[in-house]
Design a protein around this motif. Structure first.
Motif, PDB file in Angstrom:
ATOM      1  N   VAL A  70       0.754  -1.229   0.039  1.00 30.13           N
ATOM      2  CA  VAL A  70       0.011   0.076  -0.108  1.00 30.13           C
ATOM      3  C   VAL A  70       1.037   1.174   0.128  1.00 30.13           C
ATOM      4  CG1 VAL A  70      -1.943  -1.116   0.999  1.00 30.13           C
ATOM      5  CG2 VAL A  70      -0.183   0.060   2.648  1.00 30.13           C
ATOM      6  N   ASP A  71       1.989   1.164  -0.523  1.00 30.07           N
ATOM      7  CA  ASP A  71       3.158   2.387  -0.391  1.00 30.07           C
ATOM      8  C   ASP A  71       2.367   3.545  -1.121  1.00 30.07           C
ATOM      9  OD1 ASP A  71       5.023   1.229   0.965  1.00 30.07           O
ATOM     10  OD2 ASP A  71       6.221   0.923  -0.853  1.00 30.07           O
ATOM     11  N   ALA A  72       1.416   3.265  -2.289  1.00 32.00           N
ATOM     12  CA  ALA A  72       1.009   4.338  -2.969  1.00 32.00           C
ATOM     13  C   ALA A  72      -0.201   5.171  -2.328  1.00 32.00           C
ATOM     14  CB  ALA A  72       0.243   3.773  -4.296  1.00 32.00           C
ATOM     15  N   VAL A  73      -0.485   4.604  -1.281  1.00 33.79           N
ATOM     16  CA  VAL A  73      -1.650   5.382  -0.603  1.00 33.79           C
ATOM     17  C   VAL A  73      -1.074   6.305   0.322  1.00 33.79           C
ATOM     18  CG1 VAL A  73      -3.194   5.278   1.622  1.00 33.79           C
ATOM     19  CG2 VAL A  73      -3.252   3.085  -0.114  1.00 33.79           C
ATOM     20  N   TYR A  74       0.244   6.142   0.525  1.00 37.16           N
ATOM     21  CA  TYR A  74       1.204   7.155   1.473  1.00 37.16           C
ATOM     22  C   TYR A  74       2.054   8.114   0.715  1.00 37.16           C
ATOM     23  CZ  TYR A  74      -1.341   4.201   4.773  1.00 37.16           C
ATOM     24  OH  TYR A  74      -2.320   3.740   5.598  1.00 37.16           O
ATOM     25  N   ALA A  75       2.185   8.126  -0.678  1.00 36.28           N
ATOM     26  CA  ALA A  75       2.815   8.907  -1.425  1.00 36.28           C
ATOM     27  C   ALA A  75       3.081  10.248  -0.628  1.00 36.28           C
ATOM     28  CB  ALA A  75       2.423   8.981  -2.791  1.00 36.28           C
ATOM     29  N   ARG A  76       4.266  10.712  -0.730  1.00 36.27           N
ATOM     30  CA  ARG A  76       4.640  12.062  -0.296  1.00 36.27           C
ATOM     31  C   ARG A  76       4.520  12.394   1.422  1.00 36.27           C
ATOM     32  NH1 ARG A  76       2.281  12.226  -4.811  1.00 36.27           N
ATOM     33  NH2 ARG A  76       0.168  12.785  -4.174  1.00 36.27           N
TER      34      ARG A  76
ATOM     35  N   SER B 134       2.524  16.811  11.341  1.00 39.96           N
ATOM     36  CA  SER B 134       1.712  18.093  11.594  1.00 39.96           C
ATOM     37  C   SER B 134       0.674  18.591  10.166  1.00 39.96           C
ATOM     38  CB  SER B 134       2.509  19.070  11.958  1.00 39.96           C
ATOM     39  OG  SER B 134       3.335  18.887  13.317  1.00 39.96           O
ATOM     40  N   PHE B 135       1.053  17.887   9.202  1.00 37.38           N
ATOM     41  CA  PHE B 135       0.571  18.332   7.790  1.00 37.38           C
ATOM     42  C   PHE B 135       0.233  16.906   7.197  1.00 37.38           C
ATOM     43  CE2 PHE B 135       3.138  21.682   9.236  1.00 37.38           C
ATOM     44  CZ  PHE B 135       2.490  22.664   8.911  1.00 37.38           C
ATOM     45  N   ASP B 136      -1.129  16.827   6.829  1.00 38.49           N
ATOM     46  CA  ASP B 136      -1.646  15.815   5.915  1.00 38.49           C
ATOM     47  C   ASP B 136      -1.205  16.428   4.267  1.00 38.49           C
ATOM     48  OD1 ASP B 136      -2.324  13.978   7.500  1.00 38.49           O
ATOM     49  OD2 ASP B 136      -4.417  14.460   7.673  1.00 38.49           O
ATOM     50  N   GLU B 137      -0.840  15.209   3.499  1.00 31.18           N
ATOM     51  CA  GLU B 137      -0.847  15.565   2.194  1.00 31.18           C
ATOM     52  C   GLU B 137      -1.946  14.922   1.209  1.00 31.18           C
ATOM     53  OE1 GLU B 137       1.935  17.291   0.972  1.00 31.18           O
ATOM     54  OE2 GLU B 137       2.659  17.119   3.212  1.00 31.18           O
ATOM     55  N   THR B 138      -2.261  15.562   0.148  1.00 32.31           N
ATOM     56  CA  THR B 138      -3.107  15.062  -0.861  1.00 32.31           C
ATOM     57  C   THR B 138      -2.789  13.904  -1.685  1.00 32.31           C
ATOM     58  OG1 THR B 138      -2.951  16.515  -2.447  1.00 32.31           O
ATOM     59  CG2 THR B 138      -4.170  17.283  -0.652  1.00 32.31           C
ATOM     60  N   LEU B 139      -3.922  13.295  -2.291  1.00 31.05           N
ATOM     61  CA  LEU B 139      -3.737  12.324  -3.627  1.00 31.05           C
ATOM     62  C   LEU B 139      -4.338  12.873  -4.563  1.00 31.05           C
ATOM     63  CD1 LEU B 139      -4.132   8.793  -1.777  1.00 31.05           C
ATOM     64  CD2 LEU B 139      -2.032   9.985  -2.677  1.00 31.05           C
ATOM     65  N   SER B 140      -3.857  12.822  -5.843  1.00 33.45           N
ATOM     66  CA  SER B 140      -4.760  13.179  -6.970  1.00 33.45           C
ATOM     67  C   SER B 140      -5.671  12.357  -7.483  1.00 33.45           C
ATOM     68  CB  SER B 140      -3.604  13.477  -7.904  1.00 33.45           C
ATOM     69  OG  SER B 140      -2.971  12.011  -8.478  1.00 33.45           O
ATOM     70  N   LYS B 141      -6.680  12.716  -8.249  1.00 33.35           N
ATOM     71  CA  LYS B 141      -7.729  11.668  -8.593  1.00 33.35           C
ATOM     72  C   LYS B 141      -7.243  10.643  -9.300  1.00 33.35           C
ATOM     73  CE  LYS B 141     -12.017  11.474 -11.377  1.00 33.35           C
ATOM     74  NZ  LYS B 141     -12.847  11.943 -12.060  1.00 33.35           N
ATOM     75  N   ALA B 142      -5.954  10.658 -10.084  1.00 33.26           N
ATOM     76  CA  ALA B 142      -5.300   9.642 -10.885  1.00 33.26           C
ATOM     77  C   ALA B 142      -4.798   8.701  -9.862  1.00 33.26           C
ATOM     78  CB  ALA B 142      -4.516  10.374 -11.802  1.00 33.26           C
ATOM     79  N   GLU B 143      -4.080   8.929  -9.026  1.00 38.17           N
ATOM     80  CA  GLU B 143      -3.373   8.242  -7.929  1.00 38.17           C
ATOM     81  C   GLU B 143      -4.495   7.420  -7.031  1.00 38.17           C
ATOM     82  OE1 GLU B 143       0.493  10.513  -6.508  1.00 38.17           O
ATOM     83  OE2 GLU B 143      -1.151  11.617  -5.927  1.00 38.17           O
ATOM     84  N   VAL B 144      -5.795   8.127  -6.773  1.00 42.02           N
ATOM     85  CA  VAL B 144      -6.752   7.352  -6.090  1.00 42.02           C
ATOM     86  C   VAL B 144      -7.352   6.683  -6.949  1.00 42.02           C
ATOM     87  CG1 VAL B 144      -9.001   7.617  -4.947  1.00 42.02           C
ATOM     88  CG2 VAL B 144      -7.197   9.389  -4.707  1.00 42.02           C
ATOM     89  N   VAL B 145      -7.679   6.744  -8.165  1.00 42.82           N
ATOM     90  CA  VAL B 145      -8.292   5.758  -9.324  1.00 42.82           C
ATOM     91  C   VAL B 145      -7.406   4.412  -9.304  1.00 42.82           C
ATOM     92  CG1 VAL B 145      -8.706   5.357 -11.504  1.00 42.82           C
ATOM     93  CG2 VAL B 145      -9.605   7.440 -10.569  1.00 42.82           C
TER      94      VAL B 145
END
Length: 283
Positions: free
Chosen positions: A227-233, A259-270
């Protein structure tokens, strides 16, 4: 779900919400009367229907796309938990664990109903359990036979959901449905935190109630490389061009990234979601 609070928050970004719902400004009376006639379980669907009445004819296509994207994720989460409770009843230990998973399942069901109601005729086709493959093509073969594996995959789903909603928030700016999306986002975050604590109670080491640095400073702190892709960046310690590590005494890199959360792009989530959908039903 506090209907009054939801309407008050929406009014902050759309002062005409009551006029949209009822031009005679009797909307609140209608809500209270409705609340006496329907069950608590039906409230999400009823709320969705009212949002559709208020915004359905003017919702931009971009917003519709975002809501349908969210709906697809909520379908996956609902079926994941529901199958564990219905088809694998001995998987989750009785007592507090079963109560927690049941509550989370019910939350996901409420999210599905609310998003479907808000989208109305624009809602995407239903994703059924038969369309899913929660082993991810054999990666997680014990997902419904091993409780810890089940929790690890659940954590991946919840952390994905949190980052997915955050990643799409800017596309909802200026539209009242942003309020609803953020309310769902915060609930997904609580799910993720609780699942982390359930894992810790079952022997998982190194997990905090929130995402932190993994071993050696990697972004995935779960120990599940699949699940590495879930935690990118998620090991990023630079925000708004400022390096947070060392910004004050005692601020380590671990503290900085927590202290800060990162986002995932739509392409990454798909790409993540498609791991759990059968061929022919991918997003």
């Amino acid at each position: 779900m506090n209907i009054v609070n939801i309407l008050e928050e929406i009014e902050k970004v759309d002062g005409e919400i009551y006029e949209r719902l009822n031009p005679r400004r009797a909307a609140m009376k209608d809500f209270f009367n409705m609340g006496k006639k329907i069950s608590l379980a039906a409230l999400p669907l009823a709320m969705g229907s009212m949002f559709q009445k208020a915004y359905g004819q003017t919702t931009p296509s971009t917003v519709t796309d975002v809501l349908n994207f969210a709906l697809a994720l909520e379908y996956l989460e609902y079926h994941y938990y529901n199958h564990a409770l219905v088809a694998a009843p001995t998987l989750v230990p009785a007592g507090a664990p079963t109560a927690a998973i049941t509550t989370i399942r019910n939350h996901e069901d409420a999210h599905v109903k609310l998003l479907k109601g808000a989208l109305g005729a624009g809602a995407r086709a239903e994703i059924t359990y038969a369309m899913t493959d929660f082993t991810a093509g054999g990666i997680f073969t014990g997902v419904y036979t091993d409780y810890v594996t089940f929790l690890k995959v659940a954590l991946g789903f919840e952390d994905t959901g949190v980052r997915a909603y955050k990643g799409q928030a800017t596309l909802l700016k200026g539209n009242a449905v942003l309020t609803t999306a953020l309310q769902i986002h915060s609930v997904e975050a609580r799910h993720a935190s609780h699942i982390r604590q359930m894992l810790a109670a079952n022997g998982a080491t190194g997990l905090k109630p929130w995402i932190s640095l993994g071993p050696g400073g990697i972004s995935n702190d779960t120990g599940v490389t699949q699940v590495d892709a879930v935690y990118a960046r998620e090991n990023n310690d630079v925000q708004a061009g400022i390096t947070i590590t060392g910004i004050a005494t005692g601020v380590t890199k671990a503290a900085a990234v927590e202290s800060f959360d990162e986002t995932l792009s739509k392409a990454e989530v798909v790409a993540i979601a498609n791991l759990f959908l059968r061929t022919g039903f991918k997003l």
